[in-house]
Design an enzyme around this catalytic site. Structure first.
Site, PDB file in Angstrom:
ATOM      1  CG  ASP A 341      -1.926   1.090   1.251  1.00 48.43           C
ATOM      2  OD1 ASP A 341      -2.311   1.521   0.161  1.00 48.43           O
ATOM      3  OD2 ASP A 341      -2.322   1.518   2.342  1.00 48.43           O
ATOM      4  CG  ASP A 641      -2.162   1.620   6.474  1.00 47.57           C
ATOM      5  OD1 ASP A 641      -2.868   1.408   5.468  1.00 47.57           O
ATOM      6  OD2 ASP A 641      -1.644   2.718   6.722  1.00 47.57           O
ATOM      7  CG  ASP A 645      -4.370  -2.460   2.607  1.00 45.54           C
ATOM      8  OD1 ASP A 645      -4.519  -2.319   1.383  1.00 45.54           O
ATOM      9  OD2 ASP A 645      -3.968  -1.558   3.360  1.00 45.54           O
TER      10      ASP A 645
END
Length: 899
Positions: A341, A641, A645
């Protein structure tokens, strides 16, 4: 049946989704009234139909199931088989030793995994506890789980959104959605419908369950509750996602099965040949077959595997990485692709002014985050705002048209307010401008309808209106620009080009303007600002900066042959800009979620293989990308996070969650949690994983030849009709002391110097390299043949059977010690200083093994138990010569392979 936002009561056809329809149509479709809300009876009826606004409980693994799972390993079965064989031999002590290894192995795994709670619990905690809901015409506070589709709710700053809500009215409403979408800044919300195919991050007419209201207020109607919300959809995805076995688990399972089968087959062959060729009794053949099986089974291998992984876990904990499953450490070392990410993982999640533009030129701003530390550069040299009036004017607006604060707390600079305002405030502090609140007379707060904030402030030059907001809105209201001590006509075309250039760099652009107010003014309104007459002062280019250490970590990963891919919910321009700074994607533009949405599975495999930057992605896109990469044979690590995800983290070969800014759902779905949110820790984990795998290979290539040599001694003796050089109980003695000493030493080996210069090993390949198989064969022949030769020489020289067997056991032990020295360095020579300095545990293990062997040779109790006897100096010199020969042969082999 209760009507829904997607299914009008009056029609059987599917209507457009709620975010794409006018608010009044959605309200009508849900059968509610904005002025009164639902009645209590209607709400109870809908609650009965739809169920509570909560997520279903996940099936949890019991402690007993988790403990029993530790025994589901082929090598554990081998250990249990060895325990049965030693029990048949009547060696109760050795049976206890082997069973102790099994129990210790299980306990370590059980404790290390800890509470394997389902990720659903973490997501459930994201639901709001209470909600402001209109029932029977009055506003009241109700538990969030009592909300139903059709409820009218009110949102205020700081609230968690209690359900998926179609907004009907907003006042400066901005919602922090990074946990759901990955976008780094709050999203402006507006009741106007958006396109039906808009991604989650672009559905500005909706507020989603579990997100947080950053500013403003709004009202809306609930369109979905519980598992029908976007978070609930992620829950369903988590339930459907299958966790994969790690590469090590797959390899060790295959290896254990093949080894067990080979041992049983060879034992039966030996039994048959002995019966056909010689006059052995049935009892002698049975004892020999059991002895061969005991000799060939590497009892210590599962224990060495567990201890090696446990040591890796401890070392990773010292590097701020919490490992939830031990095998995940090794898996990180085998990854070929890291999908990460952006927000909070590669970047700091702290908006920072990077560039400012005034009519006099461009200024670069150094420093990152909310700490007011850094310089303002012009033409590469630090400048002072005191000496540059244009720069100071921009800093004054940044300080005064701003409701955020940054302050040092517990040794860190903390933001109170919105991230973008925090970045602008920090720039003002770097320029030496504070903007005290007591100078403010009045203010127009930011609103997405007009996209600016204005303040009326007392200044040394009188009352001034300071305005900060979207460049186009301020340019429309300006008729001049600053020029030294005065003003000049506004060059709109030039400013438009500057905005485009900054935007192309992935920067979020804000503008500043000001004008004098009438003396004695006590208020400022949007009409005052919209009347025009502003002096345009310049632009702020803002970005969520990359972590400096992450840039180095990505470079190290690429050097190690690992591709890094960025998958984010943020805008394509921002993603591409950050990717360029991080060294990801070689400057290629980002692939958007819309393209991923339209791609077939086969097309997606090609896209995933050829591109490294993906923007405006949804949870489904991330999950599909991970699956596409795995379908191409990649070993995938996914870091993140946010709740968005979690499904892809669970699906990946190893999921890595951020511990500080990560959501609980993400942490529970992951295999590894980084306590410092530092991408650089992933690179350290890769190195640690490769070291662990290297040490496991060393342990296997060490243990198998020693067992092969012992098995060869018995096999050759039976096939050739010789007296057994070793009794089964003596073989078990050598096996036991080797497992608890020499094999364990290899678990403590540090990384070899070239560990991060090697390409990733081929996924799905054998844990044993071809060179390792060759070494197993010739070391087995060398040590086994030397042991048989020493035994036969002893018999020929007139030594008794006990003495000959004792020297043969010494030969096995000493040969294995010298082979350990050769095995500690798989590619480089062992004849160097590091042999004595880098792994002191190995020398302790050698000392312990020699002490145990001295007891075996010279204590009466051991002589009685194992059929050994005392020997003279010759009983050690001959084994020493064999050991030196073993070391020399391996070193010659390594030298030839290096060439």
């Amino acid at each position: 049946m209760t009507p829904t936002a997607e299914q009008p009561e009056s029609s059987g056809a599917t209507a457009p989704p709620a975010h794409a329809r006018p608010a009044e149509d959605v309200v009508a479709a849900l059968g509610t009234d904005l002025r009164t809300g639902l009645t209590r009876q209607e709400a109870l009826a809908r609650l009965e139909e739809h169920g509570p606004n909560s997520l279903p409980e996940g099936v949890r693994e019991s402690a007993l199931s988790r403990l029993l799972r530790q025994f589901k390993d082929p090598m554990i079965y081998v250990l249990l088989a060895a325990a049965v064989l030693t029990t048949v031999l009547g060696e109760v002590v050795d049976t206890i030793v082997i069973l102790s290894v099994v129990v210790i192995n299980a306990v370590i795994g059980f404790v290390q995994e800890g509470k394997a709670e389902d990720a659903l619990e973490g997501i459930r905690e994201m639901l709001s506890l209470d909600a402001q809901v209109r029932r029977d015409g009055t506003w009241q506070t109700a538990p969030a789980e009592d909300l139903v589709p059709g409820d009218v709710v009110r949102l205020s700053s700081g609230d968690k959104v209690p359900a998926d809500v179609r907004l009907t009215a907003t006042a400066n409403l901005r919602v922090e959605e990074s946990a759901l979408t990955g976008e780094s800044v709050p999203v402006d919300k507006d009741p106007d419908p958006v396109a039906a195919d808009s991604g989650i991050g672009d559905r500005t007419s909706m507020a989603f369950s579990g997100t947080v209201v950053a500013a403003g207020s709004g009202t809306g109607v609930v369109t979905a509750t519980g598992e029908d919300t976007e978070i609930g959809h992620i829950t369903t995805m988590l339930e459907d996602v299958e966790s994969l076995e790690t590469p090590l688990t797959r390899q060790m399972t295959s290896f254990g099965k093949k080894l067990s089968l080979a041992v049983v087959v060879l034992a039966l062959v030996m039994f048959g040949l002995g019966a056909l060729l010689y006059d052995y009794t049935l009892g002698e053949l049975t004892l020999s077959a059991i002895g061969f099986a005991v000799a060939a089974i590497p009892e210590g291998l599962p224990a060495v595997l567990t201890i090696t992984l446990a040591l890796g876990v401890q070392q990773m904990a010292r590097r701020n990485a919490i490992v939830r499953r031990m095998a995940s450490v090794e898996t990180l070392g085998s990854v070929t692709v890291i999908c990460t990410d952006k927000t909070g993982t590669l970047t700091r999640n702290e908006m920072t002014v990077r560039t400012v533009v005034t009519p006099a030129g461009h200024y670069e701003v150094t420093g990152t985050g909310y700490a007011p530390e850094g310089d303002i550069l012009h033409a590469g040299r630090p400048v002072s705002a005191v000496e540059h009036a244009d720069l100071r004017a921009l800093a004054v607006v940044a300080a005064r048209a701003n409701d955020s604060t940054v302050a040092r707390q517990d040794g860190r600079w903390q933001l109170s307010g919105e991230p973008t305002d925090g970045g602008v405030r920090t720039f003002a502090l770097k320029a030496g401008v504070r903007g005290d609140e007591d100078e403010r007379v009045a203010a127009v707060p930011f609103d997405s309808a007009y996209k600016y904030m204005a303040t009326l402030d007392h200044t040394p030059d009188g009352l001034v209106v300071h305005v900060k907001g979207a460049p186009d809105r301020l340019l429309d209201r300006s008729d001049s620009q600053s020029a030294g001590e005065g003003t000049a006509p506004l060059d709109r075309a030039w400013w438009d080009r500057q905005v485009d250039e900054l935007s192309a760099q992935g920067l979020r652009v804000l503008a500043a303007a000001a004008r004098r107010a009438e003396p004695g003014a006590t208020a400022v309104t949007t009409q005052d600002v919209d009347a025009g007459g502003l002096v345009f002062l310049g632009l702020y280019g803002i970005i969520d900066p990359p972590r400096e250490e992450a840039v180095e970590a990505i470079r190290a990963c690429r050097q190690a042959g690992i591709r890094v891919k960025m998958i984010t919910g943020d805008h394509a321009g921002t993603a591409s800009a950050i990717a360029r700074e991080m060294g990801i994607g070689d400057g290629a533009p980002a692939v958007t979620g819309a393209r991923l949405e339209s791609a077939s599975d086969e097309e997606l495999r090609t896209i995933a293989a050829e591109h490294d930057v993906f923007a405006r992605t949804s949870p489904e896109h991330k999950l599909r990308l991970v699956r596409a990469l795995q379908a191409d044979g990649e070993v995938v690590s996914m870091t993140g996070d946010g709740v968005n995800d979690a499904p892809s983290l669970k699906r990946a070969d190893v999921g890595v969650a951020m511990g500080i800014k990560g959501t609980e759902a993400t942490k529970e779905a992951a295999d590894v949690v980084l306590a410092d949110d530092n991408f650089a820790s992933i690179e350290a984990a890769v190195e640690m994983g490769r070291t662990i795998y290297d040490n496991l290979r060393k342990a296997i290539v060490f243990i198998l030849p020693t067992n092969g040599a012992q098995g060869l001694v018995i096999l050759a003796a039976v096939v050739l009709g010789l007296t057994l050089p070793l009794t089964p109980v003596q073989v078990l003695w050598v096996n036991t002391i080797t497992a608890v000493t020499l094999a364990l030493a290899l678990a403590f080996e540090p990384s070899e110097s070239d560990i991060m210069h090697r390409p990733p090993r081929a996924p799905g390949g054998s844990i044993l390299p071809r060179s390792g198989l060759v070494r197993i064969v010739y070391i087995s022949l060398l040590i086994g043949g030397g042991t048989i030769a020493v035994f036969l020489l002893g018999e020929d020289s007139g030594s008794g059977l006990a003495e000959s067997r004792t020297v043969a056991v010494n030969t096995l032990v000493v040969g294995q010690i010298f082979y350990l020295f050769a095995s500690r360095f798989s590619r480089t020579t062992s004849l160097r200083r590091e042999l004595f300095t880098t792994n002191p545990v190995s020398w302790v293990c050698v000392g312990v093994m020699l002490a145990l062997q001295l007891l075996f040779v010279y204590t009466p109790a051991m002589n009685t138990a194992f059929g050994s006897t005392s020997v003279g100096l010759d009983g050690w010199l001959v084994p020493l010569a064999v050991g030196v020969a073993v070391l020399a042969v391996v070193e010659v082999d390594k030298a030839l392979r290096r060439r």
